[in-house]
Structure formats: C-alpha cells, structure tokens
Design a protein around this motif. Structure first.
Motif, short mmCIF file in Angstrom:
data_model
loop_
_atom_site.label_atom_id
_atom_site.label_comp_id
_atom_site.label_asym_id
_atom_site.label_seq_id
_atom_site.Cartn_x
_atom_site.Cartn_y
_atom_site.Cartn_z
N ALA A 108 0.82 -1.21 0.00
CA ALA A 108 0.00 0.00 0.00
C ALA A 108 0.85 1.26 0.00
CB ALA A 108 -0.94 0.00 1.20
N THR A 109 2.08 1.17 0.54
CA THR A 109 2.94 2.35 0.62
C THR A 109 4.26 2.18 -0.15
OG1 THR A 109 3.91 1.52 2.70
CG2 THR A 109 2.00 2.99 2.87
N ASP A 110 4.48 1.02 -0.75
CA ASP A 110 5.72 0.74 -1.47
C ASP A 110 5.43 0.68 -2.97
OD1 ASP A 110 7.89 -0.56 -2.77
OD2 ASP A 110 8.51 -1.49 -0.90
N PRO A 111 5.82 1.68 -3.75
CA PRO A 111 5.50 1.70 -5.19
C PRO A 111 6.08 0.50 -5.94
CG PRO A 111 6.25 3.86 -4.45
CD PRO A 111 6.51 2.91 -3.33
N TRP A 112 7.31 0.10 -5.60
CA TRP A 112 7.91 -1.02 -6.32
C TRP A 112 7.10 -2.30 -6.09
CZ3 TRP A 112 9.66 -5.76 -4.60
CH2 TRP A 112 10.20 -6.58 -5.62
N LEU A 113 6.80 -2.61 -4.82
CA LEU A 113 6.09 -3.84 -4.52
C LEU A 113 4.69 -3.83 -5.14
CD1 LEU A 113 6.31 -6.55 -3.04
CD2 LEU A 113 5.31 -5.44 -1.03
N ARG A 114 4.02 -2.70 -5.07
CA ARG A 114 2.67 -2.59 -5.63
C ARG A 114 2.70 -2.85 -7.14
NH1 ARG A 114 1.66 1.76 -3.39
NH2 ARG A 114 2.12 3.26 -5.04
N THR A 115 3.69 -2.28 -7.82
CA THR A 115 3.80 -2.47 -9.27
C THR A 115 4.16 -3.91 -9.61
OG1 THR A 115 4.49 -0.17 -9.54
CG2 THR A 115 4.97 -1.67 -11.35
N TRP A 116 5.11 -4.47 -8.89
CA TRP A 116 5.55 -5.84 -9.14
C TRP A 116 4.41 -6.82 -8.90
CZ3 TRP A 116 7.32 -9.89 -5.50
CH2 TRP A 116 7.92 -10.97 -6.16
N PHE A 117 3.61 -6.59 -7.87
CA PHE A 117 2.45 -7.44 -7.60
C PHE A 117 1.47 -7.42 -8.77
CE2 PHE A 117 2.10 -7.83 -2.65
CZ PHE A 117 3.22 -8.64 -2.66
N ALA A 118 1.36 -6.29 -9.45
CA ALA A 118 0.30 -6.11 -10.45
C ALA A 118 0.70 -6.55 -11.86
CB ALA A 118 -0.14 -4.65 -10.47
N LEU A 119 1.97 -6.40 -12.22
CA LEU A 119 2.38 -6.70 -13.60
C LEU A 119 2.27 -8.19 -13.89
CD1 LEU A 119 5.52 -4.39 -13.93
CD2 LEU A 119 3.33 -4.13 -15.12
N ASP A 120 1.67 -8.54 -15.03
CA ASP A 120 1.48 -9.93 -15.44
C ASP A 120 2.40 -10.24 -16.63
OD1 ASP A 120 0.67 -12.40 -16.36
OD2 ASP A 120 -1.48 -11.98 -16.19
N PRO A 121 3.47 -10.99 -16.41
CA PRO A 121 4.41 -11.26 -17.50
C PRO A 121 3.78 -11.91 -18.72
CG PRO A 121 5.37 -11.86 -15.39
CD PRO A 121 3.93 -11.55 -15.13
N ARG A 122 2.82 -12.81 -18.52
CA ARG A 122 2.21 -13.48 -19.68
C ARG A 122 1.43 -12.50 -20.54
NH1 ARG A 122 -0.77 -18.14 -16.43
NH2 ARG A 122 -0.91 -16.33 -15.04
#
Length: 333
Positions: free
Chosen positions: A221-235
């Motif tokens: 919720a407060t970490d931009p890197w983790l939030r983005t990494w959680f959301a990006l779908d490689p496939r």
C-alpha cells in the motif's frame, strides 16, 4: 585515461584491454568505454560499454544487460556472495564471441546517480529504453541488432521494453517469471514455510501464510515497487512480444519455479526454453536451490552451459535463421 568524447549526456572514456570468456589474456582485444546516460535531471546511469576491437572495421550486434530485483551494480554482484558477478561472466563470454556489451549500475548504485528506493519495474523499463537509444547511436554497433538479457525482474523489464519497441532484436531471459509478483511471493512463502517443520509445524502453516499475505498487502500500500511488481502480469506482456526469445531456467530454482519458463514460452510468439539441471535462481550449480544456502555454495561463477546456450542463441539469430523446431524444451545435463 585516454581520449574523451563529450555531448550533453554521454562521456566515453576509452581503455584498450584484452580478455577472453573468463577474464584471462586473449588474442581478441576489447575496447572498454565508460558510458554515462542521462535519464532525467536526477538520474544518470553509469556503466561499462565494451566492444570487440573488430568493431572498428565492421559493426557488430550488441547486448544490454538488465539486472534482477534489488540494487545491483553493473556486474550483478551481491554483497553476501563474494566472487559472484554474473553479468561480468556473461559479458566476457559474449565479447569473446564478437558481441558488444553494455552493463550499467542501477540508479542510485555505485557510479549511477538518483535513488533506487521508490523506483518501480516500469521506471527500470524507462531506464532500459534510454540505454537502448544510447546504444543504437554508438559507433561500431549495428543499431538493428541490439538484444536484451534480463535476469529475474530484469527479464520482466526486457519484456516491457520489447513489447513497446519492435526494433529490439532478441531477448535472453534468465530465471524469468510467468506470473505476477503477488503469486511469486505467495509461492516463495509457501515453499519456505513447508521446508521448515521446526519453525512452522503443519498445524500453524495456514495461519502463518495468511498473516504474511496480510503483511505484504500492507507494505504494498505504501511501497510503489512492490505494488507495481504485484500487479504486472508477464504473460499478458509477453503476448505483445514478437521478437525471438531464449528462456534459460534452473531446475532447482526455488525463487521462481522452473515450470513458469514453459508458461511464459507458451505466451510468446517465438520462444525456446532451456531447463538446466541442478542450477538455482542465481544461475549457479546447486543441488538444493534453497536461497538460505547460497552463502555455502562453493562455485560462484555462472554455469558454463548458460554461457554457451546464450552465445549459441544470439549467433543463430545473427545468421538470420529463426528456430525451425518451434517452442521446444531442452534439458541440459
């Protein structure tokens, strides 16, 4: 330090060196230059740009390296693993094979400026895109034949860049994930908990995993890197990548399961998967693969099979022949 070339964003310092695929003396000379690439007013990426001396007579293909998660220098070193410098190993081998190589310190690391903290995977993709633009302008480089080599999160960065830039020539993805970061983190936690009966008895595991999931959400919720990494779908990103791709994945990878190499290959247009026996996520020989055991590993040099497979892939692409066997899986050793 020799001759200097200057413009608004780049300073190159030329130093003539000689090296082979393992850093020893060789008949093939290599010219190393310092690269300085200005991303914006607060970030300048600094690194090593190396070309075989033959590039002064005929332009050569080039490779840009993209590091995995965590702040890393141009060699991909880790402070807890002295002697581990995977990008140096890979670069030496590619240079000996006749390819130019660009390796950069991450933003905020070593000679590069800016801040690493708070930067996201998408920020790293913008850094890579700027590095590509710089590399295409270098004398001795074939601008239409620049490949990306990404390890772990760097593989995701490579996919993002290749999806947006059809001029990218080819990709070598090492230990690449096929699932969003949230699923990777969940799998890593489950694997860790299941591996230690003493710390986490079976009756407690579900509660431990649930608490860890909640904590991860709070951090995201407060970490931009983790939030983005959680959301990006490689496939989803891979479906838009049309370039030829080589996926190299250790069978003992306990940070990204090897099965995900096949999943990612299925989403790509033109891909080949190479599974490497008793190799871990760091591309090292490891019969266990547990990250907690990395510090006990005797060998900290990238496996020779990986070096050979990567060079063979780019050499094959350089002959302008695409894979005839389609999407296949091969086990080495």
């Amino acid at each position: 330090m020799g001759m200097r070339w200057r413009n608004a964003s780049v300073v190159l310092t030329a130093v003539l060196l000689a090296c082979d695929g393992r850093g020893g003396p060789s008949a093939t000379a290599v010219v190393h230059r310092e690269a300085r690439i200005r991303i914006d007013s607060g970030v300048t990426l600094v690194g090593d740009f190396a070309v075989p001396s033959t590039a002064s007579r005929a332009a050569v293909p080039a490779v840009l390296f993209l590091s995995g998660s965590g702040a890393q220098d141009r060699d991909g070193t880790r402070s807890e693993l002295p002697g581990y410098h995977p990008f140096a190993d890979l670069a030496d081998t590619l240079l000996a094979a006749g390819f130019a190589v660009l390796r950069l310190d991450d933003r905020g690391v070593a000679a590069s400026t800016g801040r690493f903290e708070g930067a996201t995977t998408e920020d790293f993709a913008r850094d890579a895109a700027a590095a590509l633009t710089w590399l295409r302008a270098q004398p001795g480089v074939r601008p239409e034949r620049i490949a990306l080599v990404g390890h772990s999160e760097g593989a995701l960065v490579a996919l993002l860049v290749a999806q947006q830039d059809p001029r990218v020539w080819a990709l070598g993805l090492l230990g690449a994930a096929s699932r969003p970061g949230r699923e990777i983190a969940r799998w890593q936690r489950a694997t860790l908990v299941a591996s230690d009966l003493t710390t986490w008895p079976p009756a407690q595991r579900a509660a431990v995993r649930a608490r860890a999931e909640s904590d991860a959400d709070a951090i995201a919720a407060t970490d931009p890197w983790l939030r983005t990494w959680f959301a990006l779908d490689p496939r989803a990103i891979a479906r838009g990548v049309r370039q030829p791709v080589l996926l190299l994945h250790g069978e003992n990878d306990r940070q990204v399961p090897v099965e995900q190499a096949g999943e990612l290959a299925a989403a790509l247009h033109d891909a080949r998967t190479v599974r490497l026996a008793h190799t871990n996520h760091l591309l090292l020989d490891d019969f266990d693969g547990d990250p907690r055991g990395y510090v006990r590993l005797i060998s900290r040099r990238v496996e020779g099979e990986i070096l050979r497979a990567l060079v063979a892939f780019f050499e094959q692409q350089n002959t302008e022949n695409r894979f005839s066997e389609g999407k296949t899986a091969k086990k080495i050793r």
